[in-house]
Motif scaffolding. Structure first.
Motif, short mmCIF file in Angstrom:
data_model
loop_
_atom_site.label_atom_id
_atom_site.label_comp_id
_atom_site.label_asym_id
_atom_site.label_seq_id
_atom_site.Cartn_x
_atom_site.Cartn_y
_atom_site.Cartn_z
N TRP A 116 0.84 -1.21 0.00
CA TRP A 116 0.00 0.00 0.00
C TRP A 116 0.87 1.25 0.00
N SER A 117 1.92 1.27 0.84
CA SER A 117 2.75 2.47 1.02
C SER A 117 3.50 2.84 -0.25
N PHE A 118 4.01 1.85 -0.96
CA PHE A 118 4.72 2.14 -2.21
C PHE A 118 3.76 2.42 -3.36
N GLU A 119 2.66 1.70 -3.42
CA GLU A 119 1.74 1.89 -4.54
C GLU A 119 1.01 3.23 -4.45
N ARG A 120 0.88 3.80 -3.27
CA ARG A 120 0.29 5.14 -3.18
C ARG A 120 1.11 6.13 -4.01
N GLN A 121 2.43 5.98 -3.97
CA GLN A 121 3.31 6.88 -4.71
C GLN A 121 3.46 6.48 -6.17
N TRP A 122 3.13 5.24 -6.49
CA TRP A 122 3.46 4.68 -7.79
C TRP A 122 2.27 4.57 -8.73
N LYS A 123 1.12 4.17 -8.20
CA LYS A 123 -0.04 3.84 -9.02
C LYS A 123 -1.06 4.99 -9.03
N ALA A 124 -1.37 5.50 -10.20
CA ALA A 124 -2.31 6.62 -10.32
C ALA A 124 -3.71 6.25 -9.86
N LYS A 189 -8.05 2.81 5.26
CA LYS A 189 -9.42 2.34 5.01
C LYS A 189 -10.38 2.92 6.05
N PHE A 190 -9.95 3.01 7.29
CA PHE A 190 -10.77 3.60 8.36
C PHE A 190 -11.14 5.04 8.01
N LEU A 191 -10.17 5.82 7.55
CA LEU A 191 -10.42 7.23 7.21
C LEU A 191 -11.26 7.35 5.94
N GLN A 192 -11.04 6.47 5.01
CA GLN A 192 -11.84 6.49 3.77
C GLN A 192 -13.31 6.22 4.10
N ASP A 193 -13.56 5.25 4.95
CA ASP A 193 -14.93 4.92 5.36
C ASP A 193 -15.55 6.05 6.17
N GLY A 195 -14.92 9.13 5.65
CA GLY A 195 -15.07 10.30 4.79
C GLY A 195 -14.08 11.40 5.10
N ALA A 196 -12.95 11.05 5.69
CA ALA A 196 -11.95 12.06 6.07
C ALA A 196 -10.55 11.60 5.67
N PRO A 197 -10.31 11.30 4.40
CA PRO A 197 -8.99 10.79 4.00
C PRO A 197 -7.85 11.77 4.24
N GLU A 198 -8.16 13.08 4.27
CA GLU A 198 -7.10 14.08 4.46
C GLU A 198 -6.45 13.99 5.84
N GLU A 199 -7.15 13.36 6.81
CA GLU A 199 -6.57 13.21 8.15
C GLU A 199 -5.35 12.29 8.13
N PHE A 200 -5.25 11.46 7.10
CA PHE A 200 -4.15 10.50 7.01
C PHE A 200 -2.79 11.20 7.07
N ASP A 201 -2.69 12.35 6.42
CA ASP A 201 -1.41 13.06 6.33
C ASP A 201 -1.23 14.10 7.43
N GLN A 202 -2.27 14.32 8.23
CA GLN A 202 -2.20 15.30 9.31
C GLN A 202 -2.21 14.67 10.70
N ILE A 203 -2.76 13.48 10.82
CA ILE A 203 -2.81 12.75 12.09
C ILE A 203 -2.13 11.41 11.85
N PRO A 204 -0.83 11.34 12.02
CA PRO A 204 -0.08 10.17 11.60
C PRO A 204 -0.24 8.96 12.53
N VAL A 205 -0.27 7.80 11.94
CA VAL A 205 -0.31 6.52 12.65
C VAL A 205 0.78 5.64 12.05
N GLY A 206 1.68 5.18 12.89
CA GLY A 206 2.77 4.35 12.39
C GLY A 206 3.14 3.25 13.35
N THR A 207 4.38 2.77 13.23
CA THR A 207 4.89 1.70 14.08
C THR A 207 6.07 2.17 14.92
N GLY A 208 6.36 3.47 14.88
CA GLY A 208 7.57 4.01 15.49
C GLY A 208 7.57 4.03 17.01
#
Length: 534
Positions: A116-124, A189-193, A195-208
């Motif tokens: 998912w992480s690589f294809e976001r940058q790669w696949k239109a 997928k949670f944010l898409q469902d 209706g707030a996909p823009e939160e993905f880049d403003q409220i980060p969730v990772g494994t760090g």
């Protein structure tokens, strides 16, 4: 507005928690600016990368303080004999954070997240490809679209197979860079469902090692330790970025113990810092280049003789003395002297304003008016861009060129320069992985259509240069690669796409209470291993 309220509520909640947890161990980092967002793949600035680093991991990473690659989310990897197939074995049981916006993960990290992480940058056609603007300059400037054949799940959910169209010597080191951060497909997928996909880049969730808590633009970013992290709980409980653009104010906070680590000191303050009994000043030669770019798409800067004349017009020794306060080395190549393949034989362009005037006249350039763009933030490769611009402006006036100084907010500045709005402008680079390809291909390379990469600020393309660096990336023999990269430096020296200014020494002041902090040769500020003793 909804997102702003959510972040504000989270900030208030974090403040209350901090007040109630008096015994928690905190580390405060005085950073120099606000991030553009929290998704490294969408950015190219160290300011934004630093803001995201506590939250995320990549398949591989650089060992702190080095350019040595070590396992991260991938516990091991193999490369096929032909150099075109990389197989990554992912760690078992890697947990994602919960989000301040209600997200709770239901599974561990697996191959789906990597793909998912690589294809976001790669696949239109990726569902998040266009979210938040959809610009992935690093991915494109590293020629990943031309390099990748496929990324797929292997024999199980913890195996990822990356297939390349051709061998690429720096590929594993490239995957340790910030653009290769691994995100949660489930969170998307949670944010898409929702209706707030823009939160993905403003409220980060990772494994760090740290979990995002809150962000207030131009003020503060708050993180808390992630006890379930695959690398173990970090030594400190709370990590705070105190956003402080002014270097003098950062130093005042460091002296008052309001922060324990600060970014980018004023060179003029270093002597006093070194005398302070509570402060350690760490230093090392920077893997960087500061430059003044001349936009080759805008006449008369499309003429090499004009570019060379402007290089002769600038008194770089004076700039090194006044702007860098001696803590820098005059640059003659686009890569730093600490990097393998550096060409010692390059003949530097001398300061010769009389000759510059002659060359401009011979080129038919008279009464030239231009701009000089200067960065609004302090960077390791340029501690005072405004003062440098003023000095270049004065030098240009001596050869009959009238110039106007231009600047914008940092994010806007970057976007406009990448869009080639400037005639001339300042920028620079700190290496990402210790490979010459990361300077030469990323900063001066062009795509298959002969158009400049996004990070190619001079907007200069040269067919021979491109052929040379492409060949160098495809072979693994370092001696042969060195010969090719030296040829690339010869071409740059002849063509003068930018004026090399300096390679700086990097200084990082920290409180003596800070333990295990490492100065990164790649310009990163990382805190997962850092402790505070008071």
């Amino acid at each position: 507005m909804k997102l702003r309220k959510l972040l504000g509520a989270a900030l208030l909640a974090s403040s209350m928690l901090a007040a109630g947890a008096a015994q928690a161990k905190s580390l405060v980092y005085c950073s120099e600016g606000s991030p553009e967002n929290f998704t490294p793949a969408m950015n190219t600035t160290g300011t934004t990368f630093d803001a995201a680093r506590p939250v995320y991991n990549r398949l591989v990473q650089f060992k702190p303080g080095t350019t040595e690659v070590e396992p991260a989310l991938a516990e091991s990897w193999t490369v096929s004999e032909d150099g075109k197939t990389l197989t990554f074995k992912l760690r078992k049981g890697v947990k994602f954070h919960s989000g301040v916006n209600g997200f709770t993960p239901t599974r561990d990290m697996n191959a789906e997240d990597v793909i998912w992480s690589f294809e976001r940058q790669w696949k239109a056609d990726h569902p998040f490809a266009k979210v938040s603007g959809g610009a992935y300059d690093y991915f494109n400037d590293m020629s990943m679209p031309d390099l990748l054949e496929s990324i797929a799940k292997g024999e199980d959910d913890l195996t990822v197979v990356m297939t390349l169209k051709k061998p690429n010597a720096p590929i594993v080191a490239n995957l340790a860079m910030d653009f290769a951060t691994i995100h949660s497909a489930e969170y998307a997928k949670f944010l898409q469902d929702k209706g707030a996909p823009e939160e993905f880049d403003q409220i980060p969730v990772g494994t760090g090692s740290f979990q995002f808590v809150a962000y207030q633009k131009d003020a503060v970013i708050r993180f808390k330790a992630f006890a379930e992290g695959w690398a173990g709980k970090p030594p400190v409980d709370d990590l705070v970025y105190a956003i402080t653009p002014d270097a003098t104010a950062r130093y005042a906070k460091l002296k008052a113990n309001e922060c324990q680590v600060m970014a980018y000191p004023n060179p003029a303050d270093l002597a006093e810092m070194k005398q302070n009994p509570d402060i350690n000043v760490l230093e090392q030669a920077g893997l960087n280049i500061g430059y003044w770019a001349l936009n080759a798409q805008k006449p008369p800067f499309d003429k090499v003789e004009v570019r060379r004349a402007l290089a002769m017009a600038v008194d770089r020794d004076a700039i090194i003395s006044e702007v860098y306060q001696g803590a820098g080395q005059k640059a003659k190549n686009p890569i730093p002297p600490t990097m393998w393949s550096y060409d010692e034989s390059t003949e530097d362009i001398p300061y010769d304003p009389a000759k510059a005037k002659e060359m401009l006249k011979a080129a038919g350039v008279e009464g030239l008016k231009t701009d000089i763009w200067w960065m609004p933030v302090q960077r390791p490769y340029n501690p005072n861009a405004k003062r440098m611009a003023e000095m270049i402006q004065a030098d240009l006036a001596k050869v009959g060129i009238e110039s106007t100084l231009v600047s914008y907010e940092w994010g806007e500045y970057r976007k406009r320069m990448q869009a080639a709005e400037h005639q001339t402008g300042m920028l620079g680079w700190t290496g990402d992985n210790g490979d010459p390809d990361n300077f030469l291909a990323v900063l001066l390379g062009c795509n298959a259509e002969g158009k400049p990469n996004g990070n190619n600020i001079p907007k200069w393309c040269n067919a021979e240069f491109q052929e040379v660096i492409n060949k160098a990336a495809e072979i693994s023999d370092q001696a042969e690669r060195t010969k090719l990269y030296k040829r690339a430096q010869e071409i740059v020296a002849a063509e003068v796409p930018w004026v090399n200014i300096a390679h700086s020494t990097v200084f990082e002041p920290i409180r003596k209470s800070v333990q295990n902090y490492k100065v990164s040769p790649l310009g990163a500020h990382e805190f997962h291993q850092v402790d505070v003793t008071e």
